[in-house]
Write an enzyme that holds these catalytic residues in place. Sequence first.
Site, PDB file in Angstrom:
ATOM      1  N   ALA A  63      -2.832  -9.045  -4.712  1.00 16.42           N
ATOM      2  CA  ALA A  63      -2.494  -7.634  -4.913  1.00 16.42           C
ATOM      3  C   ALA A  63      -3.766  -6.868  -5.278  1.00 16.42           C
ATOM      4  O   ALA A  63      -4.774  -7.465  -5.609  1.00 16.42           O
ATOM      5  CB  ALA A  63      -1.465  -7.504  -6.026  1.00 16.42           C
ATOM      6  N   GLY A  64      -3.715  -5.570  -5.201  1.00 12.63           N
ATOM      7  CA  GLY A  64      -4.862  -4.782  -5.645  1.00 12.63           C
ATOM      8  C   GLY A  64      -4.333  -3.489  -6.207  1.00 12.63           C
ATOM      9  O   GLY A  64      -3.642  -2.761  -5.514  1.00 12.63           O
ATOM     10  N   HIS A  65      -4.583  -3.239  -7.460  1.00 12.40           N
ATOM     11  CA  HIS A  65      -4.155  -1.945  -7.989  1.00 12.40           C
ATOM     12  C   HIS A  65      -5.302  -1.282  -8.726  1.00 12.40           C
ATOM     13  O   HIS A  65      -6.076  -1.909  -9.417  1.00 12.40           O
ATOM     14  CB  HIS A  65      -2.898  -2.041  -8.862  1.00 12.40           C
ATOM     15  CG  HIS A  65      -2.693  -3.359  -9.532  1.00 12.40           C
ATOM     16  ND1 HIS A  65      -2.092  -4.406  -8.898  1.00 12.40           N
ATOM     17  CD2 HIS A  65      -3.014  -3.788 -10.756  1.00 12.40           C
ATOM     18  CE1 HIS A  65      -2.058  -5.436  -9.732  1.00 12.40           C
ATOM     19  NE2 HIS A  65      -2.608  -5.096 -10.859  1.00 12.40           N
ATOM     20  N   THR A  66      -5.389   0.009  -8.528  1.00  7.33           N
ATOM     21  CA  THR A  66      -6.422   0.796  -9.175  1.00  7.33           C
ATOM     22  C   THR A  66      -5.749   1.618 -10.262  1.00  7.33           C
ATOM     23  O   THR A  66      -4.757   2.297  -9.996  1.00  7.33           O
ATOM     24  CB  THR A  66      -7.079   1.736  -8.150  1.00  7.33           C
ATOM     25  OG1 THR A  66      -7.512   0.938  -7.049  1.00  7.33           O
ATOM     26  CG2 THR A  66      -8.257   2.464  -8.747  1.00  7.33           C
TER      27      THR A  66
ATOM     28  N   GLN B 101       2.925  -6.143  -3.242  1.00  5.36           N
ATOM     29  CA  GLN B 101       3.211  -6.180  -1.798  1.00  5.36           C
ATOM     30  C   GLN B 101       4.457  -5.342  -1.455  1.00  5.36           C
ATOM     31  O   GLN B 101       4.760  -4.428  -2.195  1.00  5.36           O
ATOM     32  CB  GLN B 101       3.333  -7.625  -1.300  1.00  5.36           C
ATOM     33  CG  GLN B 101       2.014  -8.416  -1.335  1.00  5.36           C
ATOM     34  CD  GLN B 101       1.751  -9.134  -2.650  1.00  5.36           C
ATOM     35  OE1 GLN B 101       2.646  -9.677  -3.243  1.00  5.36           O
ATOM     36  NE2 GLN B 101       0.519  -9.117  -3.098  1.00  5.36           N
TER      37      GLN B 101
ATOM     38  N   ASP C 158       0.813  -1.228   0.000  1.00  2.00           N
ATOM     39  CA  ASP C 158       0.000   0.000   0.000  1.00  2.00           C
ATOM     40  C   ASP C 158       0.845   1.276   0.000  1.00  2.00           C
ATOM     41  O   ASP C 158       0.452   2.294   0.556  1.00  2.00           O
ATOM     42  CB  ASP C 158      -0.975   0.030   1.207  1.00  2.00           C
ATOM     43  CG  ASP C 158      -1.830  -1.226   1.281  1.00  2.00           C
ATOM     44  OD1 ASP C 158      -2.372  -1.616   0.230  1.00  2.00           O
ATOM     45  OD2 ASP C 158      -1.945  -1.821   2.365  1.00  2.00           O
ATOM     46  N   GLU C 159       2.013   1.230  -0.637  1.00  6.04           N
ATOM     47  CA  GLU C 159       2.874   2.425  -0.716  1.00  6.04           C
ATOM     48  C   GLU C 159       2.495   3.325  -1.879  1.00  6.04           C
ATOM     49  O   GLU C 159       3.062   4.413  -2.025  1.00  6.04           O
ATOM     50  CB  GLU C 159       4.355   2.034  -0.893  1.00  6.04           C
ATOM     51  CG  GLU C 159       4.955   1.191   0.219  1.00  6.04           C
ATOM     52  CD  GLU C 159       4.912  -0.295  -0.135  1.00  6.04           C
ATOM     53  OE1 GLU C 159       4.193  -0.658  -1.094  1.00  6.04           O
ATOM     54  OE2 GLU C 159       5.580  -1.078   0.549  1.00  6.04           O
TER      55      GLU C 159
ATOM     56  N   GLY D 192     -13.008  -1.632   3.842  1.00 12.76           N
ATOM     57  CA  GLY D 192     -13.279  -0.384   4.534  1.00 12.76           C
ATOM     58  C   GLY D 192     -12.688  -0.341   5.932  1.00 12.76           C
ATOM     59  O   GLY D 192     -12.896   0.615   6.695  1.00 12.76           O
TER      60      GLY D 192
ATOM     61  N   LYS E  96       2.482   1.953  -5.215  1.00 16.44           N
ATOM     62  CA  LYS E  96       3.309   1.487  -6.347  1.00 16.44           C
ATOM     63  C   LYS E  96       2.596   1.691  -7.677  1.00 16.44           C
ATOM     64  O   LYS E  96       3.220   2.034  -8.674  1.00 16.44           O
ATOM     65  CB  LYS E  96       3.627  -0.014  -6.189  1.00 16.44           C
ATOM     66  CG  LYS E  96       4.545  -0.322  -5.019  1.00 16.44           C
ATOM     67  CD  LYS E  96       4.782  -1.817  -4.877  1.00 16.44           C
ATOM     68  CE  LYS E  96       3.557  -2.583  -4.434  1.00 16.44           C
ATOM     69  NZ  LYS E  96       3.038  -2.238  -3.108  1.00 16.44           N
TER      70      LYS E  96
HETATM   71  P1  IMP Z   1      -1.335 -13.508   1.489  1.00 20.01           P
HETATM   72  O1  IMP Z   1      -0.447 -12.838   0.506  1.00 20.01           O
HETATM   73  O2  IMP Z   1      -2.784 -13.522   1.086  1.00 20.01           O
HETATM   74  O3  IMP Z   1      -0.843 -14.879   1.858  1.00 20.01           O
HETATM   75  O4  IMP Z   1      -1.311 -12.637   2.841  1.00 20.01           O
HETATM   76  C1  IMP Z   1      -0.150 -12.597   3.639  1.00 20.01           C
HETATM   77  C2  IMP Z   1       0.066 -11.207   4.230  1.00 20.01           C
HETATM   78  O5  IMP Z   1       0.387 -10.301   3.208  1.00 20.01           O
HETATM   79  C3  IMP Z   1      -1.162 -10.625   4.930  1.00 20.01           C
HETATM   80  O6  IMP Z   1      -0.712  -9.864   6.034  1.00 20.01           O
HETATM   81  C4  IMP Z   1      -1.757  -9.713   3.883  1.00 20.01           C
HETATM   82  O7  IMP Z   1      -2.498  -8.644   4.472  1.00 20.01           O
HETATM   83  C5  IMP Z   1      -0.507  -9.192   3.231  1.00 20.01           C
HETATM   84  N1  IMP Z   1      -0.750  -8.771   1.842  1.00 20.01           N
HETATM   85  C6  IMP Z   1      -0.895  -9.576   0.770  1.00 20.01           C
HETATM   86  N2  IMP Z   1      -1.054  -8.848  -0.353  1.00 20.01           N
HETATM   87  C7  IMP Z   1      -1.013  -7.563   0.011  1.00 20.01           C
HETATM   88  C8  IMP Z   1      -1.082  -6.313  -0.721  1.00 20.01           C
HETATM   89  O8  IMP Z   1      -1.209  -6.272  -1.953  1.00 20.01           O
HETATM   90  N3  IMP Z   1      -0.970  -5.169   0.033  1.00 20.01           N
HETATM   91  C9  IMP Z   1      -0.789  -5.172   1.396  1.00 20.01           C
HETATM   92  N4  IMP Z   1      -0.709  -6.317   2.094  1.00 20.01           N
HETATM   93  C10 IMP Z   1      -0.811  -7.495   1.419  1.00 20.01           C
HETATM   94 MG    MG Z   2      -1.759  -2.527  -3.584  1.00 17.83          MG
END
Ligand code: IMP
Ligand code: MG
Length: 474
Positions: free
Chosen positions: A38-41, A232, A12-13, A328, A15
């Site tokens: 991951a989640g990117h907008t 991440q 969540d920096e 949220g 990227k």
């Molecule tokens: P996993 O990747 O689903 O196995 O989750 C392992 C850890 O990584 C957990 O603490 C998640 O919250 C964190 N995590 C996984 N993907 C992300 C991301 O894209 N952003 C922030 N934290 C993440």
């Molecule tokens: Mg992200």
Amino acid sequence: MTVTIVGAQLGDEGKGGVVDLYSDEADVVARYQGGDNAGHTVIEDGTEYKLSLVPSGAVRGKVGVLGNGCVVNPRTLFDEIDDLRERGLDPDVRVARRAHVILPYHRVLDGIEEDVKSESDQEVGTTGRGIGPTYEDKAGRRGVRVGDLLDPDVLRERLEYVVPQKRALAEDVYGLDVDSLDDPEAFDIDALFEEYREFGRRLAENDMTVNAGEFLANTIGDGGNVMLEGAQGTIIDIDHGNYPYVTSSNPTAGGAATGTGLSPGVVGGGEVVGVVKAYLSRVGSGPMPTELGGVAGDTPGYDEQGENDEDLATYIREEGGEYGTVTGRPRRVGWLDVPMLRHAARASGFTGLAVNHLDVLAGMDEVKVGHSYDLDTGEQSSPGSQNAERSEGGEEIFTMPSTTEEWTRCEPNFRTFDGWEDADWAAVAADGYDAIPNGAREYLEYLSDELDTPIYAVGVGADRDETVVVERPY
Ligand code: IMP
Ligand code: MG
């Protein structure tokens, strides 16, 4: 050449914004680890696209590659591609034949293990996407790879070996009633075979699979630019992060080589941009020495701690919009943790920094950073860090310790900077670096000095044009 984008903190920096900023000059954007956790907008021409697997460059007409270090859920992959198509785009996505496939049982097992761990407060807080169990199977040499989907005989052979083991694990070890699952076919060889063979057919029909290393090396050989998009962040890297509160892959720059098949020399010969949020946020549990206030249920021991610095925390959380995009849920927030960043800069060899969300800190009287830690060594022997010096609270250290338990015993030594006023940030971005308010520039210069890395870009707002661009790495 390559430009590798690495998160320096806990994810969540921002990227995505940096990828966006620099990928104009890239021909290919490749991911090297992770999956649909991951989640990117991406916002293109006012339209918002939310992606979790497809590299964000695909929205801008770049070739998107999922490297061999990724774990690929074909359901998510094709959902995202179909969604983009429906919205009028024609994404060109290639998938490494060496990448591993997330199967439905991986998600089920991810959920069960978190449930079991939560009975003793040891859950990681995973995204539940089956990431860890898929990487386990990769290391256990029982995984299914993307290349296996292309050959029905191989796919059936792999499933016939592994699925009974997974079913036994679910039923006999965890006592799960597999038939009452939301996805009752998650442990059914025939059903999995049919569904995944169809994915294989679609991958082949659309010529989507590649030998990632060869594909990317050829792109570079032909004079093209490749962006390696980390997901991440460093502190959730399985080797260099806050184990066991980590993801199961390597977001650090070494992962960009092993996760694509480009050599370390190629990755290291390019640029590695570390993405830093100007403060710190954390989702879920685990230590956070520079935390302000706290979030009940996530901050360890929060109830006893009282309301320390709660106003500051709320200010940063509101200004920075630090709430989970999907849930949220409020994120934990705190001051910048510089020992963490020294560790990140060393592990990945940052050649430049992109510092985001500088505007969020505007309007405060003073801004602090955790400059070093006092590690309470108690009666135990010191871990022998080369940087260690004796000080009153224990031992002063300048990078993160190797164990989560030691990190818990770290108290930050703060440095204080004069605050800076809010500004017209779009105008600052247009005028360039010298238009950044004085206090903020001192903050950036401190950071650049401590990490011995130049500032390449400064994010001062959410919009695409609210970035002060100092260097363009390509
Ligand atoms: P996993 O990747 O689903 O196995 O989750 C392992 C850890 O990584 C957990 O603490 C998640 O919250 C964190 N995590 C996984 N993907 C992300 C991301 O894209 N952003 C922030 N934290 C993440
Ligand atoms: Mg992200």
